[in-house]
Design an enzyme around this catalytic site. Structure first.
Site, PDB file in Angstrom:
ATOM      1  N   GLY A  26      21.719  92.687  43.017  1.00 20.87           N
ATOM      2  CA  GLY A  26      21.260  93.634  44.026  1.00 20.87           C
ATOM      3  C   GLY A  26      21.663  93.177  45.419  1.00 20.87           C
ATOM      4  N   TYR A  50       5.690  99.745  38.985  1.00 19.32           N
ATOM      5  CA  TYR A  50       6.411  98.739  39.773  1.00 19.32           C
ATOM      6  C   TYR A  50       5.592  97.455  39.882  1.00 19.32           C
ATOM      7  CZ  TYR A  50       8.679  96.491  43.762  1.00 19.32           C
ATOM      8  OH  TYR A  50       9.302  95.594  44.585  1.00 19.32           O
TER       9      TYR A  50
END
Length: 250
Positions: free
Chosen positions: A13, A151
């Site tokens: 990422g 999440y």
């Protein structure tokens, strides 16, 4: 001389936000950095920001094992093993329990949990003894933020991984630690808030309630990651460092 001269690092990422800031900082400290992400154009821009002589981009999705194999094949071809692994890639969205779909759950856990696990597992043959693994968690794992359940649960799993893996890898001197940010001003975080007006409101609320009086910057999280990647943190194992402006602390 930098803290990481001659080291080789991987940042997943790594094309924007905390990942990009971390890749830049690791390179500034002397590492050669491999960055990966799903968007090739952003990866190319990231390599330019890091320095084309200091970084290689490998496009891929960490939830796809073949993409991880391609990433580590590139690292292996360089011939120096791997000294620093920053597992940063993740996704998140505000979805209530009532609104949660199987697709939302599966995507969140496929990338944040499954992807993190195999990012580390597939790196094991390349990791040099004494290497440092830094997992990017979240303060959401400790807080009951409304509509952030999947999440938060995925990041709680990441925190748990660090404890287990610290034990499993200690015979090789490999340290595993977590950095848990909150309220960091990143493109992904802003997008999760929805429209621009909502994002502005969130930032104003943060400024009014967080001890630092503002959103954090990606470079501030990257500085803590770099500390954990370096020998300055040689006696830190299995820890969780909050980069949250005091939100979870006071």
């Amino acid at each position: 001389m930098g803290q990481l001269d001659g080291k080789t690092a991987v940042v997943t990422g790594g094309s924007s936000g905390i990942g990009l800031a971390t890749a830049v900082r690791l390179a500034d400290e002397g590492s050669y950095v491999f960055v990966t992400g799903r968007r090739e154009a952003e990866l190319e821009a990231a390599v330019k920001a890091i320095g084309t002589d200091r970084a290689t981009a490998v496009a891929g999705d960490i939830s796809t094992l073949e993409d991880l194999d391609r990433l580590y094949a590139a690292v292996r071809a360089r011939g120096n093993g791997l000294d620093v692994l920053v597992a940063n890639a993740a996704v998140g969205a505000f979805v209530t329990l009532e609104q949660t779909t199987a697709e939302h759950f599966d995507q969140t856990f496929a990338i944040n949990v499954r992807g993190t696990l195999f990012t580390v597992q597939k790196a094991l043959p390349l990791l040099n003894d004494g290497a440092s693994i830094v997992l990017i968690g979240s303060t959401a794992a400790d807080r009951g933020v409304e509509a952030f359940g999947a999440y938060a649960a995925s990041k709680a799993a990441v925190r748990s991984f660090a404890r287990t893996w610290s034990n499993e890898l200690r015979h090789r001197g490999i340290r595993v630690n977590v950095v848990s940010p909150a309220w960091i001003e990143t493109p992904g975080g802003t997008a999760a808030f929805g429209d621009d007006e909502t994002a502005r409101t969130v930032k104003e609320n943060v400024a009014a309630t967080v001890a630092r009086g503002r959103m954090g910057q990606p470079e501030e999280a990257a500085a803590v990651v770099t500390f954990l990647a370096s020998e300055q943190s040689s006696y830190v194992v299995g820890a969780n460092f909050y980069v949250d402006g005091g939100a979870n602390q006071i």
